[in-house]
Design a protein around this motif. Sequence first.
Motif, short mmCIF file in Angstrom:
data_model
loop_
_atom_site.label_atom_id
_atom_site.label_comp_id
_atom_site.label_asym_id
_atom_site.label_seq_id
_atom_site.Cartn_x
_atom_site.Cartn_y
_atom_site.Cartn_z
N VAL A 117 -15.75 27.99 43.22
CA VAL A 117 -14.54 28.13 44.05
C VAL A 117 -14.05 29.58 44.01
N ILE A 118 -14.12 30.20 42.85
CA ILE A 118 -13.65 31.59 42.73
C ILE A 118 -14.56 32.53 43.53
N LYS A 119 -15.86 32.28 43.46
CA LYS A 119 -16.80 33.16 44.20
C LYS A 119 -16.64 33.02 45.72
N PHE A 120 -16.07 31.91 46.16
CA PHE A 120 -15.76 31.71 47.58
C PHE A 120 -14.71 32.75 48.06
N GLY A 121 -13.96 33.31 47.09
CA GLY A 121 -13.02 34.37 47.42
C GLY A 121 -11.68 33.89 47.94
N PRO A 122 -11.02 32.94 47.23
CA PRO A 122 -9.77 32.39 47.75
C PRO A 122 -8.65 33.44 47.82
N SER A 134 -6.08 30.65 35.43
CA SER A 134 -6.43 31.19 34.12
C SER A 134 -7.83 31.83 34.16
N GLU A 135 -8.78 31.15 34.80
CA GLU A 135 -10.15 31.67 34.90
C GLU A 135 -10.19 32.97 35.72
N ILE A 136 -9.42 33.02 36.79
CA ILE A 136 -9.39 34.25 37.61
C ILE A 136 -8.81 35.41 36.79
N HIS A 137 -7.69 35.13 36.09
CA HIS A 137 -7.06 36.19 35.29
C HIS A 137 -7.98 36.67 34.17
N LYS A 138 -8.72 35.72 33.56
CA LYS A 138 -9.55 36.10 32.41
C LYS A 138 -10.84 36.81 32.84
N ASN A 139 -11.48 36.27 33.90
CA ASN A 139 -12.84 36.74 34.20
C ASN A 139 -13.02 37.44 35.54
N TYR A 140 -12.03 37.37 36.43
CA TYR A 140 -12.19 38.00 37.74
C TYR A 140 -10.96 38.82 38.12
N PRO A 141 -10.43 39.67 37.22
CA PRO A 141 -9.18 40.39 37.54
C PRO A 141 -9.30 41.26 38.79
N GLN A 142 -10.52 41.70 39.10
CA GLN A 142 -10.70 42.56 40.28
C GLN A 142 -10.40 41.83 41.58
N MET A 143 -10.39 40.48 41.55
CA MET A 143 -10.14 39.72 42.78
C MET A 143 -8.65 39.57 43.09
N ASN A 166 5.85 35.19 30.63
CA ASN A 166 6.53 35.77 29.45
C ASN A 166 5.68 36.84 28.78
N ASP A 167 4.36 36.64 28.81
CA ASP A 167 3.44 37.63 28.21
C ASP A 167 3.16 38.80 29.15
N LYS A 168 3.80 38.80 30.31
CA LYS A 168 3.52 39.79 31.38
C LYS A 168 2.02 39.76 31.78
N ALA A 169 1.42 38.60 31.65
CA ALA A 169 -0.01 38.47 31.98
C ALA A 169 -0.22 37.95 33.40
N LEU A 170 0.84 37.42 34.02
CA LEU A 170 0.69 36.83 35.36
C LEU A 170 0.63 37.94 36.41
N LYS A 171 -0.44 37.97 37.19
CA LYS A 171 -0.67 39.12 38.08
C LYS A 171 -0.57 38.78 39.56
N TYR A 172 -0.39 37.53 39.90
CA TYR A 172 -0.10 37.23 41.31
C TYR A 172 0.94 36.11 41.41
N PRO A 173 1.68 36.05 42.56
CA PRO A 173 2.79 35.10 42.66
C PRO A 173 2.32 33.65 42.59
N MET A 174 3.05 32.83 41.87
CA MET A 174 2.70 31.42 41.73
C MET A 174 3.87 30.55 42.18
N ILE A 175 3.61 29.69 43.14
CA ILE A 175 4.67 28.80 43.63
C ILE A 175 4.63 27.50 42.82
N ALA A 176 5.76 27.18 42.21
CA ALA A 176 5.84 26.00 41.33
C ALA A 176 6.12 24.76 42.16
N VAL A 177 5.08 24.27 42.84
CA VAL A 177 5.26 23.08 43.69
C VAL A 177 5.73 21.90 42.84
N ASN A 178 5.25 21.85 41.59
CA ASN A 178 5.67 20.78 40.68
C ASN A 178 7.18 20.68 40.56
N ASP A 179 7.87 21.83 40.67
CA ASP A 179 9.30 21.83 40.38
C ASP A 179 10.16 21.42 41.57
#
Length: 420
Positions: A117-122, A134-143, A166-179
């Motif tokens: 799914v990540i290689k599809f380029g979402p 988590s997988e994108i942040h850990k292994n595909y930061p260039q995307m 909180n760790d300042k690790a989040l690099k793109y906006p995330m919409i909390a649909v759950n909330d």
Amino acid sequence: MDTTDKYEVLDMSLAAQGKNNLELAELNMGALLEVRKRFVKEKPLKGVKIGLALHVTKETGILVRTLIAGGADVAITGCNPLSTQNDVAAALAEEGVKVWAYKGETNEDYYRYLNNVIKFGPQITIDDGCDLVSEIHKNYPQMIKDIICGCEETTTGIIRLKAMENDKALKYPMIAVNDNKTKHLVDNFYGTGQSTIDGITRATNLLYAGKTVVVCGYGSCGRGVAQRARGLGSNVIVTECDRFRALQAAYDGFRVMPMAEAASLGHLFCSVTGNKHVISFEHMKKMKNGAIMANSGHFDIEIELSTLAEKASSVRSVRPSMEEYVLDGKKLFVLGEGRLINLAAAEGHPSEVMSTSFCGQALACEYGVKNRDSMKPEVIQLPESLDDEIAGLQLTAMGLSIDTMTPEQSRYLNSWEEGT
Ligand code: ADE
């Protein structure tokens, strides 16, 4: 396994059954179909690549069709090794959707599919549990520079995202649909309440009346499970770490006590917390012979299974979704390998429930595209007006209409002068 470069599913001959199930799901997903109707006309997702890691169920199939109707290009994998409905995966593959999923996936396949799914380029990610993000942040930061936003479906995912923020690790906006309020009410409370009991029942055929059921966690999901178990005649004990929720459970009429005390009382234990080792090995040592443990939280970490497996004198599968562990001469049962029981042993939430949740996902994608230039890499709440729109769509789907305030009433609510 049936494999091409566009899909990997268990068995394409299941596609006809999958189609029937998708058709049935649509009948009960009127709110989402309304969104789809508008998407067909307006194409708000035209040309946007959306990668999903969601439970591959008939309901998710209707979300996939909705996103495609809105102009998106979609690729999907599962978000739990036991939740895929193989017939639906086959039907989606037959419709031309890029899909990689089967029930009972190995850990290796699970991550290989996420990577597909990540290689599809979402440009938008939709997650249930945050594994894709988590997988994108850990292994595909260039995307990340090409990603508009992500949408998260579940409480566990939100907890992980807030930790990233909180760790300042989040690099793109995330919409909390759950909330969304509608999500907590319809999905977490009513959906989890019913489908958890459904999963446990299909796995065990247990009579609830007269049993002591221990529900660990009293968030929206735990409240749902506790109330449904009570409705079936169980004597329900709630365990909590949060003082406010514990108070709420007590005022709702449940017995509240620490798990160390509840452990020796319960016939059935169900964890719904999102936290780790809530049902610990120490608790298991105190349980009655024949006690049953299930988890309805997202990950399989809520029950301390590794220690149980290590210390048990024997482990065997006694029927589908039910394993027997013998510990100190007593039999303890674990359902669905400790994975979320509503999807491991049943079909997850009913279609009507997922209709409101997935209105949230579809509208979040549209919101993300419209607001792509102003969103920051943080956990974002959808505006209340969208949540209200979802409530309205679901009311209409149910054939219900409501009152409108008179101008005088609106004026009154917006004024402060008028008093006693
Ligand atoms: N989560 C819980 N139930 C579900 C379902 N039926 N489809 C997708 N995700 C779910």
